[in-house]
Scaffold this motif. Sequence first.
Motif, PDB file in Angstrom:
ATOM      1  N   ASP A   1       0.816  -1.221   0.000  1.00 49.42           N
ATOM      2  CA  ASP A   1       0.000   0.000   0.000  1.00 49.42           C
ATOM      3  C   ASP A   1       0.849   1.270   0.000  1.00 49.42           C
ATOM      4  OD1 ASP A   1      -2.282  -1.572   0.105  1.00 49.42           O
ATOM      5  OD2 ASP A   1      -2.533  -1.348   2.274  1.00 49.42           O
ATOM      6  N   VAL A   2       2.115   1.146   0.395  1.00 48.92           N
ATOM      7  CA  VAL A   2       2.988   2.319   0.512  1.00 48.92           C
ATOM      8  C   VAL A   2       4.152   2.148  -0.446  1.00 48.92           C
ATOM      9  CG1 VAL A   2       4.246   3.837   2.079  1.00 48.92           C
ATOM     10  CG2 VAL A   2       2.463   2.332   2.992  1.00 48.92           C
ATOM     11  N   ASP A   3       4.266   3.050  -1.391  1.00 49.51           N
ATOM     12  CA  ASP A   3       5.400   3.018  -2.313  1.00 49.51           C
ATOM     13  C   ASP A   3       6.675   3.451  -1.580  1.00 49.51           C
ATOM     14  OD1 ASP A   3       3.869   2.267  -4.538  1.00 49.51           O
ATOM     15  OD2 ASP A   3       3.386   4.365  -4.998  1.00 49.51           O
ATOM     16  N   PRO A   4       7.835   3.003  -2.041  1.00 52.72           N
ATOM     17  CA  PRO A   4       9.082   3.497  -1.442  1.00 52.72           C
ATOM     18  C   PRO A   4       9.152   5.015  -1.525  1.00 52.72           C
ATOM     19  CG  PRO A   4       9.530   1.601  -2.829  1.00 52.72           C
ATOM     20  CD  PRO A   4       8.086   1.992  -3.066  1.00 52.72           C
ATOM     21  N   GLU A   5       9.623   5.629  -0.460  1.00 51.51           N
ATOM     22  CA  GLU A   5       9.744   7.083  -0.340  1.00 51.51           C
ATOM     23  C   GLU A   5       8.390   7.777  -0.484  1.00 51.51           C
ATOM     24  OE1 GLU A   5      13.583   9.890  -1.129  1.00 51.51           O
ATOM     25  OE2 GLU A   5      12.974   8.540  -2.740  1.00 51.51           O
ATOM     26  N   ASP A   6       7.394   7.213   0.244  1.00 52.59           N
ATOM     27  CA  ASP A   6       6.050   7.783   0.220  1.00 52.59           C
ATOM     28  C   ASP A   6       5.419   7.672   1.600  1.00 52.59           C
ATOM     29  OD1 ASP A   6       3.904   9.109  -0.895  1.00 52.59           O
ATOM     30  OD2 ASP A   6       3.257   7.443  -2.151  1.00 52.59           O
ATOM     31  N   VAL A   7       4.222   8.220   1.746  1.00 57.31           N
ATOM     32  CA  VAL A   7       3.483   8.237   3.008  1.00 57.31           C
ATOM     33  C   VAL A   7       2.004   8.024   2.706  1.00 57.31           C
ATOM     34  CG1 VAL A   7       3.273  10.769   2.926  1.00 57.31           C
ATOM     35  CG2 VAL A   7       2.982   9.584   5.104  1.00 57.31           C
ATOM     36  N   ILE A   8       1.309   7.330   3.613  1.00 55.87           N
ATOM     37  CA  ILE A   8      -0.137   7.166   3.500  1.00 55.87           C
ATOM     38  C   ILE A   8      -0.770   7.450   4.858  1.00 55.87           C
ATOM     39  CG2 ILE A   8       0.003   5.501   1.604  1.00 55.87           C
ATOM     40  CD1 ILE A   8      -0.799   3.322   3.718  1.00 55.87           C
ATOM     41  N   PRO A   9      -2.052   7.818   4.864  1.00 59.68           N
ATOM     42  CA  PRO A   9      -2.742   8.052   6.135  1.00 59.68           C
ATOM     43  C   PRO A   9      -3.256   6.741   6.716  1.00 59.68           C
ATOM     44  CG  PRO A   9      -4.218   8.529   4.325  1.00 59.68           C
ATOM     45  CD  PRO A   9      -2.888   8.172   3.709  1.00 59.68           C
ATOM     46  N   PHE A  10      -3.428   6.743   8.039  1.00 61.11           N
ATOM     47  CA  PHE A  10      -4.045   5.627   8.744  1.00 61.11           C
ATOM     48  C   PHE A  10      -4.780   6.218   9.931  1.00 61.11           C
ATOM     49  CE2 PHE A  10      -3.648   2.586  12.347  1.00 61.11           C
ATOM     50  CZ  PHE A  10      -4.543   1.635  11.876  1.00 61.11           C
ATOM     51  N   GLU A  11      -6.007   5.772  10.169  1.00 61.16           N
ATOM     52  CA  GLU A  11      -6.778   6.264  11.311  1.00 61.16           C
ATOM     53  C   GLU A  11      -7.185   5.094  12.189  1.00 61.16           C
ATOM     54  OE1 GLU A  11     -10.964   8.475  12.091  1.00 61.16           O
ATOM     55  OE2 GLU A  11      -9.678   9.349  10.554  1.00 61.16           O
ATOM     56  N   HIS A  12      -7.079   5.305  13.486  1.00 61.29           N
ATOM     57  CA  HIS A  12      -7.488   4.285  14.452  1.00 61.29           C
ATOM     58  C   HIS A  12      -8.009   4.971  15.708  1.00 61.29           C
ATOM     59  CE1 HIS A  12      -7.549   0.664  16.848  1.00 61.29           C
ATOM     60  NE2 HIS A  12      -6.811   1.282  17.756  1.00 61.29           N
TER      61      HIS A  12
ATOM     62  N   GLU B   1       2.570   0.342  16.798  1.00 64.96           N
ATOM     63  CA  GLU B   1       2.299   0.177  18.228  1.00 64.96           C
ATOM     64  C   GLU B   1       1.702   1.479  18.751  1.00 64.96           C
ATOM     65  OE1 GLU B   1       4.513  -1.726  22.085  1.00 64.96           O
ATOM     66  OE2 GLU B   1       5.704  -0.422  20.779  1.00 64.96           O
ATOM     67  N   VAL B   2       0.451   1.418  19.179  1.00 60.81           N
ATOM     68  CA  VAL B   2      -0.260   2.611  19.641  1.00 60.81           C
ATOM     69  C   VAL B   2      -0.694   2.448  21.089  1.00 60.81           C
ATOM     70  CG1 VAL B   2      -1.064   3.207  17.311  1.00 60.81           C
ATOM     71  CG2 VAL B   2      -2.502   1.801  18.797  1.00 60.81           C
ATOM     72  N   PRO B   3      -0.831   3.571  21.804  1.00 64.05           N
ATOM     73  CA  PRO B   3      -1.295   3.496  23.188  1.00 64.05           C
ATOM     74  C   PRO B   3      -2.766   3.113  23.272  1.00 64.05           C
ATOM     75  CG  PRO B   3      -0.840   5.784  22.556  1.00 64.05           C
ATOM     76  CD  PRO B   3      -0.502   4.924  21.392  1.00 64.05           C
TER      77      PRO B   3
ATOM     78  N   GLY C   1     -10.129   7.216  16.269  1.00 65.21           N
ATOM     79  CA  GLY C   1     -10.242   8.665  16.193  1.00 65.21           C
ATOM     80  C   GLY C   1      -8.926   9.409  16.100  1.00 65.21           C
ATOM     81  N   ASN C   2      -7.812   8.697  15.997  1.00 60.50           N
ATOM     82  CA  ASN C   2      -6.499   9.331  15.884  1.00 60.50           C
ATOM     83  C   ASN C   2      -5.934   9.132  14.484  1.00 60.50           C
ATOM     84  OD1 ASN C   2      -6.243  10.166  18.668  1.00 60.50           O
ATOM     85  ND2 ASN C   2      -6.016   8.003  19.129  1.00 60.50           N
ATOM     86  N   ALA C   3      -5.299  10.178  13.958  1.00 60.71           N
ATOM     87  CA  ALA C   3      -4.691  10.123  12.633  1.00 60.71           C
ATOM     88  C   ALA C   3      -3.206   9.809  12.769  1.00 60.71           C
ATOM     89  CB  ALA C   3      -4.869  11.455  11.925  1.00 60.71           C
ATOM     90  N   TYR C   4      -2.740   8.932  11.888  1.00 58.62           N
ATOM     91  CA  TYR C   4      -1.334   8.542  11.836  1.00 58.62           C
ATOM     92  C   TYR C   4      -0.859   8.662  10.391  1.00 58.62           C
ATOM     93  CZ  TYR C   4      -2.579   6.404  16.282  1.00 58.62           C
ATOM     94  OH  TYR C   4      -3.045   6.193  17.560  1.00 58.62           O
ATOM     95  N   ALA C   5       0.444   8.726  10.214  1.00 57.16           N
ATOM     96  CA  ALA C   5       1.053   8.688   8.885  1.00 57.16           C
ATOM     97  C   ALA C   5       2.029   7.515   8.878  1.00 57.16           C
ATOM     98  CB  ALA C   5       1.783   9.996   8.600  1.00 57.16           C
ATOM     99  N   VAL C   6       1.967   6.701   7.831  1.00 57.41           N
ATOM    100  CA  VAL C   6       2.841   5.537   7.693  1.00 57.41           C
ATOM    101  C   VAL C   6       3.756   5.783   6.500  1.00 57.41           C
ATOM    102  CG1 VAL C   6       2.951   3.049   7.326  1.00 57.41           C
ATOM    103  CG2 VAL C   6       1.063   4.024   8.649  1.00 57.41           C
ATOM    104  N   TYR C   7       5.058   5.659   6.720  1.00 55.66           N
ATOM    105  CA  TYR C   7       6.081   5.969   5.722  1.00 55.66           C
ATOM    106  C   TYR C   7       6.837   4.709   5.319  1.00 55.66           C
ATOM    107  CZ  TYR C   7       5.422  10.448   8.071  1.00 55.66           C
ATOM    108  OH  TYR C   7       4.881  11.558   8.640  1.00 55.66           O
ATOM    109  N   ARG C   8       7.318   4.720   4.075  1.00 53.05           N
ATOM    110  CA  ARG C   8       8.215   3.662   3.608  1.00 53.05           C
ATOM    111  C   ARG C   8       9.475   4.342   3.099  1.00 53.05           C
ATOM    112  NH1 ARG C   8       6.428  -1.122  -0.529  1.00 53.05           N
ATOM    113  NH2 ARG C   8       8.315  -2.393  -0.359  1.00 53.05           N
TER     114      ARG C   8
END
Length: 104
Positions: free
Chosen positions: A12-23, A102-104, A25-32
Amino acid sequence: MTQWIAACETDDVDPEDVIPFEHAGNAYAVYRSPDDAFFATDGYCTHERELLCDGLVLGGTIECPKHNGRFDYTSGKALGAPVLVDVRTYATKVEDGTVYIEVP
């Protein structure tokens, strides 16, 4: 207490890219990274709460789309004005093609 949450598939994430992820009610960014390592941060810039997933990934940095502030996404370190507050980072792991954070 923390928990590991499936955020996305590695494809889902191309090299040298970022995608959103929500869990929860919190927003995260996932990078490769260019060398296929995965990282995660809070989803919003600490300057004016702009979504980092709309920014530009260059090497190990994410540039906020609003005012071009930059963070080292591997450590969360703010790299200069206008961002002065580091962004929170989260541990990641990959199992069977799935990226977990890993999220709280």
